[in-house]
Design a protein around this motif. Sequence first.
Motif, PDB file in Angstrom:
ATOM      1  N   TYR A  64     -37.379  34.211  33.484  1.00 34.76           N
ATOM      2  CA  TYR A  64     -37.805  35.284  34.611  1.00 34.76           C
ATOM      3  C   TYR A  64     -37.576  34.749  35.277  1.00 34.76           C
ATOM      4  CZ  TYR A  64     -42.636  37.807  35.014  1.00 34.76           C
ATOM      5  OH  TYR A  64     -43.708  38.630  35.770  1.00 34.76           O
ATOM      6  N   ALA A  65     -37.095  36.804  35.796  1.00 32.02           N
ATOM      7  CA  ALA A  65     -37.035  36.234  36.990  1.00 32.02           C
ATOM      8  C   ALA A  65     -37.744  37.793  37.384  1.00 32.02           C
ATOM      9  CB  ALA A  65     -35.483  37.341  37.413  1.00 32.02           C
ATOM     10  N   LEU A  66     -38.995  37.089  38.162  1.00 34.45           N
ATOM     11  CA  LEU A  66     -40.104  37.856  38.756  1.00 34.45           C
ATOM     12  C   LEU A  66     -40.098  39.071  39.511  1.00 34.45           C
ATOM     13  CD1 LEU A  66     -41.864  34.314  40.299  1.00 34.45           C
ATOM     14  CD2 LEU A  66     -42.808  36.339  38.037  1.00 34.45           C
ATOM     15  N   ASP A  67     -39.083  38.771  40.643  1.00 37.43           N
ATOM     16  CA  ASP A  67     -38.486  39.973  41.762  1.00 37.43           C
ATOM     17  C   ASP A  67     -37.457  41.169  40.701  1.00 37.43           C
ATOM     18  OD1 ASP A  67     -39.397  39.211  43.858  1.00 37.43           O
ATOM     19  OD2 ASP A  67     -37.639  38.144  43.997  1.00 37.43           O
ATOM     20  N   ALA A  68     -36.891  40.777  39.887  1.00 37.37           N
ATOM     21  CA  ALA A  68     -36.057  41.590  38.681  1.00 37.37           C
ATOM     22  C   ALA A  68     -37.042  42.503  37.177  1.00 37.37           C
ATOM     23  CB  ALA A  68     -34.993  40.650  38.409  1.00 37.37           C
ATOM     24  N   LYS A  69     -38.481  41.707  37.152  1.00 36.64           N
ATOM     25  CA  LYS A  69     -39.035  42.307  36.528  1.00 36.64           C
ATOM     26  C   LYS A  69     -37.952  42.232  34.862  1.00 36.64           C
ATOM     27  CE  LYS A  69     -41.856  44.469  38.862  1.00 36.64           C
ATOM     28  NZ  LYS A  69     -42.043  46.006  39.335  1.00 36.64           N
ATOM     29  N   ARG A  70     -36.954  41.452  35.035  1.00 40.13           N
ATOM     30  CA  ARG A  70     -36.540  40.835  33.891  1.00 40.13           C
ATOM     31  C   ARG A  70     -36.396  39.801  33.132  1.00 40.13           C
ATOM     32  NH1 ARG A  70     -32.209  43.428  31.739  1.00 40.13           N
ATOM     33  NH2 ARG A  70     -32.617  45.339  33.151  1.00 40.13           N
ATOM     34  N   VAL A  71     -35.850  39.075  32.005  1.00 40.47           N
ATOM     35  CA  VAL A  71     -35.874  38.088  31.418  1.00 40.47           C
ATOM     36  C   VAL A  71     -34.637  37.648  30.782  1.00 40.47           C
ATOM     37  CG1 VAL A  71     -36.827  36.876  29.469  1.00 40.47           C
ATOM     38  CG2 VAL A  71     -38.401  37.968  30.407  1.00 40.47           C
ATOM     39  N   LYS A  80     -23.678  35.817  23.692  1.00 40.27           N
ATOM     40  CA  LYS A  80     -24.239  36.680  24.997  1.00 40.27           C
ATOM     41  C   LYS A  80     -25.901  36.034  25.022  1.00 40.27           C
ATOM     42  CE  LYS A  80     -23.003  39.814  27.909  1.00 40.27           C
ATOM     43  NZ  LYS A  80     -22.213  41.509  27.778  1.00 40.27           N
ATOM     44  N   PRO A  81     -26.417  35.959  26.289  1.00 37.76           N
ATOM     45  CA  PRO A  81     -27.619  35.394  26.448  1.00 37.76           C
ATOM     46  C   PRO A  81     -27.823  37.452  26.215  1.00 37.76           C
ATOM     47  CG  PRO A  81     -26.929  34.935  28.238  1.00 37.76           C
ATOM     48  CD  PRO A  81     -25.753  35.329  27.361  1.00 37.76           C
ATOM     49  N   ARG A  82     -29.443  37.292  25.550  1.00 39.89           N
ATOM     50  CA  ARG A  82     -29.952  39.014  25.652  1.00 39.89           C
ATOM     51  C   ARG A  82     -31.044  38.902  26.989  1.00 39.89           C
ATOM     52  NH1 ARG A  82     -32.710  41.608  20.281  1.00 39.89           N
ATOM     53  NH2 ARG A  82     -34.182  43.168  21.610  1.00 39.89           N
ATOM     54  N   THR A  83     -31.058  40.118  27.335  1.00 36.18           N
ATOM     55  CA  THR A  83     -31.579  40.033  28.703  1.00 36.18           C
ATOM     56  C   THR A  83     -32.806  41.503  28.411  1.00 36.18           C
ATOM     57  OG1 THR A  83     -31.174  40.412  31.252  1.00 36.18           O
ATOM     58  CG2 THR A  83     -29.929  41.700  30.257  1.00 36.18           C
ATOM     59  N   PHE A  84     -33.592  41.906  29.189  1.00 35.85           N
ATOM     60  CA  PHE A  84     -34.559  43.190  28.770  1.00 35.85           C
ATOM     61  C   PHE A  84     -35.694  42.806  30.363  1.00 35.85           C
ATOM     62  CE2 PHE A  84     -35.522  39.746  26.231  1.00 35.85           C
ATOM     63  CZ  PHE A  84     -36.748  39.176  26.142  1.00 35.85           C
ATOM     64  N   VAL A  85     -35.814  44.153  30.430  1.00 37.70           N
ATOM     65  CA  VAL A  85     -37.009  44.294  31.670  1.00 37.70           C
ATOM     66  C   VAL A  85     -38.475  43.982  31.246  1.00 37.70           C
ATOM     67  CG1 VAL A  85     -35.253  45.634  33.020  1.00 37.70           C
ATOM     68  CG2 VAL A  85     -37.465  46.415  31.094  1.00 37.70           C
ATOM     69  N   VAL A  86     -39.092  43.677  31.459  1.00 39.69           N
ATOM     70  CA  VAL A  86     -40.771  43.617  31.469  1.00 39.69           C
ATOM     71  C   VAL A  86     -41.521  43.675  32.401  1.00 39.69           C
ATOM     72  CG1 VAL A  86     -40.002  41.278  30.373  1.00 39.69           C
ATOM     73  CG2 VAL A  86     -40.321  41.336  32.484  1.00 39.69           C
ATOM     74  N   MET A  87     -43.154  43.955  31.864  1.00 38.30           N
ATOM     75  CA  MET A  87     -43.824  44.913  33.112  1.00 38.30           C
ATOM     76  C   MET A  87     -44.357  43.310  33.063  1.00 38.30           C
ATOM     77  SD  MET A  87     -45.237  47.177  34.915  1.00 38.30           S
ATOM     78  CE  MET A  87     -44.070  48.278  34.145  1.00 38.30           C
ATOM     79  N   PRO A  88     -45.088  42.781  35.014  1.00 43.59           N
ATOM     80  CA  PRO A  88     -45.754  41.955  35.032  1.00 43.59           C
ATOM     81  C   PRO A  88     -46.900  41.911  35.584  1.00 43.59           C
ATOM     82  CG  PRO A  88     -43.399  41.742  36.790  1.00 43.59           C
ATOM     83  CD  PRO A  88     -44.178  43.530  35.367  1.00 43.59           C
ATOM     84  N   SER A  89     -48.128  40.936  35.210  1.00 43.43           N
ATOM     85  CA  SER A  89     -49.334  41.720  34.421  1.00 43.43           C
ATOM     86  C   SER A  89     -49.398  41.216  36.389  1.00 43.43           C
ATOM     87  CB  SER A  89     -50.042  40.620  33.327  1.00 43.43           C
ATOM     88  OG  SER A  89     -50.932  41.069  33.831  1.00 43.43           O
ATOM     89  N   THR A  90     -51.036  41.080  36.781  1.00 42.98           N
ATOM     90  CA  THR A  90     -51.345  40.834  38.202  1.00 42.98           C
ATOM     91  C   THR A  90     -51.390  39.828  38.463  1.00 42.98           C
ATOM     92  OG1 THR A  90     -53.840  41.170  37.613  1.00 42.98           O
ATOM     93  CG2 THR A  90     -53.095  43.075  37.758  1.00 42.98           C
ATOM     94  N   VAL A  91     -51.316  38.967  37.434  1.00 38.80           N
ATOM     95  CA  VAL A  91     -51.689  37.247  38.252  1.00 38.80           C
ATOM     96  C   VAL A  91     -50.076  37.054  37.050  1.00 38.80           C
ATOM     97  CG1 VAL A  91     -52.653  35.302  37.431  1.00 38.80           C
ATOM     98  CG2 VAL A  91     -53.386  37.102  37.803  1.00 38.80           C
TER      99      VAL A  91
END
Length: 175
Positions: A64-71, A80-91
């Motif tokens: 989980y890359a915090l700055d990239a908002k990606r997993v 091949k690794p699966r990758t996708f964008v995520v929506m982080p929460s407030t914490v």
Amino acid sequence: MAGLTALAVAGVGFLAYQASANVPDQLSAPKKPGSSASASPAPEKTKDAHAVPVKSGSGLRVVYALDAKRVWLAGKAGQKPRTFVVMPSTVSPPPGTYKVTSRSEKVTGSDGVDIEHVVRFTSVDQVAIGFSSAVDGSMASPDPTLRTGGVRMRTADGDAMWTFTTVGSKIVVVP
């Protein structure tokens, strides 16, 4: 008089900037000894924006890359690794290595949204941190006034996370 001088200096500076921005490449950089104008520059190495972060370790893991908002779901042999964008929460969790501590198939999130495929891996100041997808498929930005730790993803990505992880699976959080 000082005002006119300042205006003149600013005008000259602006014109100098415009001139430097429009200089052809072969004139803008000094030539290295032994180089010619016809020599083509070395191709730049482009970094794959979807590649698993180098400092995330190896083996079977969720990254989980915090700055990239990606997993990334990484480490399955021959896949091949699966990758996708995520929506982080407030914490958010601090960078580090964690293990999945619990999973829930369907619950109501701390923000009141019905969620599924919840994969929890740590807590920060008594706020549970984990991955989930909203049952309705939404990935809305979290309410900044609430302290929540749900990292939201699309339904298909939540399904993949659920299949990929079990209790004890490695989660690596990078900046």
